[in-house]
Design a protein around this motif. Structure first.
Motif, PDB file in Angstrom:
ATOM      1  N   SER A  89      16.204  49.500  45.307  1.00  0.00           N
ATOM      2  CA  SER A  89      15.542  48.260  44.919  1.00  0.00           C
ATOM      3  C   SER A  89      15.287  48.276  43.423  1.00  0.00           C
ATOM      4  O   SER A  89      15.072  49.333  42.825  1.00  0.00           O
ATOM      5  CB  SER A  89      14.225  48.070  45.690  1.00  0.00           C
ATOM      6  N   ASN A  90      15.352  47.100  42.828  1.00  0.00           N
ATOM      7  CA  ASN A  90      15.082  46.923  41.401  1.00  0.00           C
ATOM      8  C   ASN A  90      14.011  45.855  41.261  1.00  0.00           C
ATOM      9  O   ASN A  90      14.183  44.735  41.744  1.00  0.00           O
ATOM     10  CB  ASN A  90      16.341  46.508  40.651  1.00  0.00           C
ATOM     11  N   CYS A  91      12.922  46.202  40.597  1.00  0.00           N
ATOM     12  CA  CYS A  91      11.776  45.290  40.541  1.00  0.00           C
ATOM     13  C   CYS A  91      11.534  44.777  39.135  1.00  0.00           C
ATOM     14  O   CYS A  91      11.992  45.354  38.150  1.00  0.00           O
ATOM     15  CB  CYS A  91      10.520  45.992  41.048  1.00  0.00           C
ATOM     16  N   SER A  92      10.784  43.673  39.063  1.00  0.00           N
ATOM     17  CA  SER A  92      10.335  43.157  37.778  1.00  0.00           C
ATOM     18  C   SER A  92       9.014  43.824  37.390  1.00  0.00           C
ATOM     19  O   SER A  92       8.532  44.718  38.078  1.00  0.00           O
ATOM     20  CB  SER A  92      10.190  41.635  37.848  1.00  0.00           C
ATOM     21  N   ASN A  97      16.733  43.139  44.956  1.00  0.00           N
ATOM     22  CA  ASN A  97      15.922  42.787  43.793  1.00  0.00           C
ATOM     23  C   ASN A  97      14.580  42.233  44.268  1.00  0.00           C
ATOM     24  O   ASN A  97      14.531  41.380  45.165  1.00  0.00           O
ATOM     25  CB  ASN A  97      16.626  41.745  42.932  1.00  0.00           C
ATOM     26  N   ILE A  98      13.504  42.703  43.641  1.00  0.00           N
ATOM     27  CA  ILE A  98      12.152  42.298  44.037  1.00  0.00           C
ATOM     28  C   ILE A  98      11.446  41.724  42.815  1.00  0.00           C
ATOM     29  O   ILE A  98      11.197  42.440  41.839  1.00  0.00           O
ATOM     30  CB  ILE A  98      11.353  43.487  44.596  1.00  0.00           C
ATOM     31  N   GLY A  99      11.143  40.432  42.867  1.00  0.00           N
ATOM     32  CA  GLY A  99      10.484  39.773  41.747  1.00  0.00           C
ATOM     33  C   GLY A  99       9.437  38.795  42.214  1.00  0.00           C
ATOM     34  O   GLY A  99       9.415  38.384  43.379  1.00  0.00           O
ATOM     35  N   GLY A 100       8.567  38.405  41.301  1.00  0.00           N
ATOM     36  CA  GLY A 100       7.451  37.532  41.649  1.00  0.00           C
ATOM     37  C   GLY A 100       7.682  36.063  41.384  1.00  0.00           C
ATOM     38  O   GLY A 100       6.782  35.248  41.604  1.00  0.00           O
ATOM     39  N   ARG A 101       8.893  35.707  40.887  1.00  0.00           N
ATOM     40  CA  ARG A 101       9.165  34.317  40.492  1.00  0.00           C
ATOM     41  C   ARG A 101       8.056  33.821  39.564  1.00  0.00           C
ATOM     42  O   ARG A 101       7.512  32.717  39.741  1.00  0.00           O
ATOM     43  CB  ARG A 101       9.286  33.410  41.720  1.00  0.00           C
TER      44      ARG A 101
END
Length: 356
Positions: free
Chosen positions: A184-187, A249-253
């Motif tokens: 996983s790749n996060c912001s 991919n893990i992001g918060g928008r």
């Protein structure tokens, strides 16, 4: 499940450990070297739980890791141990290569040996989850583009280059040796227990102490922000339900310029802890020389994890930031000792360390 979490005394790792323990996972084993950013006080709420254990071990010590895997009968590894501060990687890249590249390599070797010795059914249940960053993709124009799982790697800093290398090693161990991995790749994460050299806690605490709030360049650089507890939930979903060999991919928008992030913190503090004389904390904002290789913009598309695993961020940037500010206002017992100590020969809150 019996899960080993590397780097579990760090910011994201401790959130993962707290989440798993409080959810009632059978066994959570936290392995952490306890560098300057590792803090067992972040696990105080779960330290005495019978399903939690802490082991002070360096991931570069593959024999010690192998012994823990066998003794604890681990069936999931969540690998979060990493050096992660870009400024520190510019000043001293060797530690980033040692931990993020060599450490991941040695951890993979230990895990592979352990996995090969498991019965067939346990091999099929086993997962190695590698937790990485959106910074491996380089940067984007200010006005277009978004990172997906298919984006090309183009790291800009020693930190992101070391994380990119570790991502590649994990994929290679899957392709070459068959190790069942997920990635996983996060912001950018934020929230409680965030080490005070990072942007959001640095600004909160500098403001409370009436110190300058340093911002690189003009503050136009853009980041996507993800509340750490939302990230912990996502990581649990990836390690338990993610497809082997896939990345998520893990992001918060929640894209914001660095300047707008700092201004938002000032506005929250103006409401919750007003300065004297009716002054705004915005008056403390100070622009400093930009850092080398400063990526313009990160933007991450979390559609895949939303679609496949049903994850959604529960916090907006505004609600998450308010919760974060409240936590720092109420928990000086945690950040005060860190704030007062000196590390790397420099006080927290300088213009060089932790600017936006």
């Amino acid at each position: 499940m019996r899960i080993l979490v590397t780097g579990g005394a760090g910011f994201i790792g401790s959130a993962v450990c707290r989440h798993l323990v409080e959810k009632g996972v059978e066994r959570v084993v936290n392995v952490d070297k306890l560098t300057y950013a590792g803090n067992t006080a972040s696990l105080q709420s779960v330290a005495d739980r019978p399903n939690y254990a802490f082991r002070q071990v360096d991931i570069c010590d593959d024999r010690a890791i192998l012994e823990i895997l066998r003794a604890e009968h681990i069936d999931k590894v969540m690998h979060l141990a990493a050096e992660s501060h870009v400024d520190r990687s510019i000043d001293g890249p060797a530690a980033f290569v040692e931990t993020n590249v060599v450490g991941t390599f040695r951890l993979l070797n230990a895990v592979l040996e352990y996995w090969r010795g498991l019965p067939k059914a346990e091999q099929e249940r086993f997962r190695f989850h590698h937790v990485s960053t959106d910074e491996v993709f380089g940067d984007l124009p200010f006005d277009s583009g978004i990172f997906t799982e298919e984006s090309a790697y183009a790291p800009s800093s020693p930190y992101s280059a070391s994380k990119a290398a570790s991502d590649h090693f994990v994929r290679a161990w899957h392709e070459t040796y068959g190790l069942p991995v997920v990635l996983s790749n996060c912001s950018n994460n934020y929230g409680p227990y965030h080490f005070p050299e990072k942007l959001i806690p640095l600004v909160i605490l500098n403001a409370l102490e009436e110190r300058p709030l340093p911002i690189y360049g003009t503050g136009a650089n853009v980041r996507d922000w993800l509340y750490v507890e939302d990230h912990a939930r996502a990581l649990e979903m990836v390690v338990t339900r993610g497809r082997v060999g896939e990345s998520y991919n893990i992001g918060g928008r929640a894209e914001r310029t660095n300047l707008s992030v700092v201004e938002s913190i000032c506005d929250v503090l103006d409401r919750k802890r007003p300065r004297g004389g009716g002054r705004s904390y915005r008056e403390l904002i100070t622009f400093v020389a930009d850092r080398p290789g400063h990526d313009r913009r990160y933007a991450i598309d979390p559609s895949k994890i939303e679609r496949e695993l049903g994850w959604r961020a529960q916090e907006t940037f505004e609600t998450g930031l308010a919760r974060t500010v409240d936590w720092y206002l109420e928990n000086e017992w945690w950040w005060g000792p860190i704030r007062r100590q000196r590390y790397a020969g420099e006080r927290l809150g300088s213009a060089r360390k932790g600017a936006a």
